[in-house]
Write a protein that holds these residues in place. Structure first.
Motif, PDB file in Angstrom:
ATOM      1  N   GLY A 274       6.281 -12.214  -3.102  1.00  0.00           N
ATOM      2  CA  GLY A 274       4.956 -11.809  -3.541  1.00  0.00           C
ATOM      3  C   GLY A 274       3.968 -11.711  -2.392  1.00  0.00           C
ATOM      4  N   LEU A 275       4.026 -12.669  -1.476  1.00  0.00           N
ATOM      5  CA  LEU A 275       3.115 -12.628  -0.327  1.00  0.00           C
ATOM      6  C   LEU A 275       3.389 -11.413   0.558  1.00  0.00           C
ATOM      7  N   ARG A 276       4.644 -11.094   0.729  1.00  0.00           N
ATOM      8  CA  ARG A 276       4.982  -9.910   1.532  1.00  0.00           C
ATOM      9  C   ARG A 276       4.483  -8.628   0.864  1.00  0.00           C
ATOM     10  N   ILE A 277       4.627  -8.563  -0.443  1.00  0.00           N
ATOM     11  CA  ILE A 277       4.138  -7.379  -1.158  1.00  0.00           C
ATOM     12  C   ILE A 277       2.629  -7.263  -0.995  1.00  0.00           C
ATOM     13  N   GLY A 278       1.918  -8.363  -1.215  1.00  0.00           N
ATOM     14  CA  GLY A 278       0.467  -8.340  -1.074  1.00  0.00           C
ATOM     15  C   GLY A 278       0.021  -7.966   0.318  1.00  0.00           C
ATOM     16  N   MET A 279       0.698  -8.521   1.324  1.00  0.00           N
ATOM     17  CA  MET A 279       0.346  -8.206   2.705  1.00  0.00           C
ATOM     18  C   MET A 279       0.565  -6.731   2.999  1.00  0.00           C
ATOM     19  N   GLY A 280       1.652  -6.176   2.469  1.00  0.00           N
ATOM     20  CA  GLY A 280       1.930  -4.761   2.678  1.00  0.00           C
ATOM     21  C   GLY A 280       0.860  -3.871   2.067  1.00  0.00           C
ATOM     22  N   VAL A 281       0.413  -4.213   0.855  1.00  0.00           N
ATOM     23  CA  VAL A 281      -0.640  -3.427   0.204  1.00  0.00           C
ATOM     24  C   VAL A 281      -1.941  -3.529   0.995  1.00  0.00           C
ATOM     25  N   VAL A 282      -2.292  -4.740   1.402  1.00  0.00           N
ATOM     26  CA  VAL A 282      -3.535  -4.942   2.162  1.00  0.00           C
ATOM     27  C   VAL A 282      -3.481  -4.199   3.488  1.00  0.00           C
ATOM     28  N   GLN A 283      -2.350  -4.248   4.175  1.00  0.00           N
ATOM     29  CA  GLN A 283      -2.227  -3.528   5.436  1.00  0.00           C
ATOM     30  C   GLN A 283      -2.416  -2.032   5.243  1.00  0.00           C
ATOM     31  N   GLY A 284      -1.782  -1.479   4.202  1.00  0.00           N
ATOM     32  CA  GLY A 284      -1.922  -0.054   3.952  1.00  0.00           C
ATOM     33  C   GLY A 284      -3.359   0.343   3.670  1.00  0.00           C
ATOM     34  N   LEU A 285      -4.045  -0.433   2.842  1.00  0.00           N
ATOM     35  CA  LEU A 285      -5.438  -0.121   2.506  1.00  0.00           C
ATOM     36  C   LEU A 285      -6.356  -0.294   3.711  1.00  0.00           C
ATOM     37  N   ALA A 286      -6.195  -1.417   4.413  1.00  0.00           N
ATOM     38  CA  ALA A 286      -7.111  -1.749   5.508  1.00  0.00           C
ATOM     39  C   ALA A 286      -6.925  -0.831   6.711  1.00  0.00           C
ATOM     40  N   PHE A 287      -5.671  -0.551   7.071  1.00  0.00           N
ATOM     41  CA  PHE A 287      -5.424   0.358   8.191  1.00  0.00           C
ATOM     42  C   PHE A 287      -5.964   1.750   7.883  1.00  0.00           C
ATOM     43  N   GLY A 288      -5.694   2.221   6.664  1.00  0.00           N
ATOM     44  CA  GLY A 288      -6.100   3.575   6.303  1.00  0.00           C
ATOM     45  C   GLY A 288      -7.599   3.777   6.288  1.00  0.00           C
ATOM     46  N   ALA A 289      -8.345   2.733   5.930  1.00  0.00           N
ATOM     47  CA  ALA A 289      -9.797   2.857   5.806  1.00  0.00           C
ATOM     48  C   ALA A 289     -10.547   2.170   6.949  1.00  0.00           C
ATOM     49  N   ASP A 290      -9.817   1.544   7.874  1.00  0.00           N
ATOM     50  CA  ASP A 290     -10.426   0.807   8.985  1.00  0.00           C
ATOM     51  C   ASP A 290     -11.406  -0.247   8.469  1.00  0.00           C
TER      52      ASP A 290
ATOM     53  N   PRO B  17       0.537 -13.691   6.329  1.00  0.00           N
ATOM     54  CA  PRO B  17       0.563 -14.623   5.200  1.00  0.00           C
ATOM     55  C   PRO B  17       0.896 -16.039   5.664  1.00  0.00           C
ATOM     56  N   VAL B  18       0.526 -17.009   4.849  1.00  0.00           N
ATOM     57  CA  VAL B  18       0.828 -18.419   5.124  1.00  0.00           C
ATOM     58  C   VAL B  18       2.005 -18.819   4.245  1.00  0.00           C
ATOM     59  N   TYR B  19       3.188 -18.898   4.853  1.00  0.00           N
ATOM     60  CA  TYR B  19       4.379 -19.223   4.076  1.00  0.00           C
ATOM     61  C   TYR B  19       4.591 -20.729   3.932  1.00  0.00           C
ATOM     62  N   LEU B  20       4.152 -21.514   4.927  1.00  0.00           N
ATOM     63  CA  LEU B  20       4.412 -22.947   5.044  1.00  0.00           C
ATOM     64  C   LEU B  20       5.897 -23.222   5.255  1.00  0.00           C
ATOM     65  N   ARG B  21       6.724 -22.642   4.438  1.00  0.00           N
ATOM     66  CA  ARG B  21       8.170 -22.745   4.640  1.00  0.00           C
ATOM     67  C   ARG B  21       8.608 -21.494   5.382  1.00  0.00           C
ATOM     68  N   ASN B  22       9.380 -21.651   6.451  1.00  0.00           N
ATOM     69  CA  ASN B  22       9.694 -20.480   7.270  1.00  0.00           C
ATOM     70  C   ASN B  22      10.776 -19.599   6.656  1.00  0.00           C
ATOM     71  N   GLU B  23      10.955 -18.430   7.237  1.00  0.00           N
ATOM     72  CA  GLU B  23      11.867 -17.433   6.682  1.00  0.00           C
ATOM     73  C   GLU B  23      13.310 -17.908   6.714  1.00  0.00           C
ATOM     74  N   VAL B  24      13.667 -18.723   7.700  1.00  0.00           N
ATOM     75  CA  VAL B  24      15.033 -19.231   7.776  1.00  0.00           C
ATOM     76  C   VAL B  24      15.371 -20.042   6.528  1.00  0.00           C
ATOM     77  N   SER B  25      14.425 -20.867   6.091  1.00  0.00           N
ATOM     78  CA  SER B  25      14.648 -21.685   4.896  1.00  0.00           C
ATOM     79  C   SER B  25      14.861 -20.808   3.673  1.00  0.00           C
ATOM     80  N   TRP B  26      14.097 -19.723   3.590  1.00  0.00           N
ATOM     81  CA  TRP B  26      14.233 -18.833   2.442  1.00  0.00           C
ATOM     82  C   TRP B  26      15.582 -18.115   2.455  1.00  0.00           C
ATOM     83  N   LYS B  27      16.056 -17.754   3.658  1.00  0.00           N
ATOM     84  CA  LYS B  27      17.357 -17.101   3.742  1.00  0.00           C
ATOM     85  C   LYS B  27      18.466 -18.065   3.338  1.00  0.00           C
TER      86      LYS B  27
END
Length: 232
Positions: free
Chosen positions: A71-87, A213-223
């Motif tokens: 969910g955090l990755r999805i949200g970050m992707g949406v925010v990046q698309g909106l923010a980059f596009g509109a500066d 995003p703030v994961y607290l738990r790193n990506e290795v743990s999720w994998k």
């Protein structure tokens, strides 16, 4: 007054909100596993209703975590698309702080809130906040962390009275701390956008490329978790 759009996809809920002075409009849906399909349409629907566009915003806020890794990755992707596009600059907001803020001033809840989200793997994301005023940022008594519920219970056992919110309160060690807890509480863009306005006024807006995003738990743990859950 700053015009701020907020988005949150950090939990089973998906929400967006817009704040401009006293005007606060939000949309909230329980949309587990459909954030990809709903996040952008919800933003588009809200902006269309307001008759405005992303380029007219002063900032975009989002629930930065902790929460669902996907969910955090999805949200970050949406925010990046909106923010980059509109500066437009962005404002990351703690999901746990937002949950505390949203509950602190309703139903005589009191000002001390322990937000806890189920982090799976026998752990919870949690933070203890003191909320003194709706126009002030909550103060972190215990900073956002990830721990076993038993450890959280030990760490806060001697704290003055507080109430609990969030899915992490399903765990017995937390539930035994106080009978004043609500499980069905989610991070919400409505609360995030109000906190974001305070951060914006404090000069905390950042360029989107500087934010993660703030994961607290790193990506290795999720994998590792994924390998455990995936049949051979």
């Amino acid at each position: 007054m700053a015009k701020i759009l907020a988005l949150d996809t950090s939990s089973d809920a998906c929400s967006v909100a817009y704040l401009d002075g006293d005007q606060l409009i939000d949309r909230f849906e329980l949309a587990a596993k459909s954030h990809t399909q709903r996040a952008l349409p919800m933003v588009a629907e809200l902006l269309a209703e307001l008759g405005t566009s992303v380029k007219q915003l002063d900032a975009i806020a989002f629930g930065a975590g902790p929460g669902s890794f996907t969910g955090l990755r999805i949200g970050m992707g949406v925010v990046q698309g909106l923010a980059f596009g509109a500066d437009v600059p962005v404002l990351p907001v703690s999901t746990l702080m937002a949950m505390a803020y949203g509950r602190a001033f309703g139903d005589a809840a009191g000002g001390r809130i322990l937000s806890a989200l189920d982090a799976r793997m026998g752990e919870v994301y949690w933070g203890l906040y003191e909320c003194s005023s709706p126009v002030c940022l909550p103060r972190a008594i215990h900073a956002d962390s990830v721990n076993a519920p038993e450890s959280v219970a030990t760490l806060v056992a001697r704290e003055p009275a507080f109430i609990g919110v969030g899915s992490g309160w399903r765990y017995g060690p937390l539930a035994s701390l106080t009978d004043r807890h609500e499980i069905e509480v989610y991070p919400s863009a409505r609360d995030i956008v109000q906190l974001a306005a305070m951060l914006y006024n404090a000069g905390e807006a950042q360029a989107v490329e500087q934010v993660q995003p703030v994961y607290l738990r790193n990506e290795v743990s999720w994998k590792k978790r994924q390998r455990i859950r995936t049949p051979a």
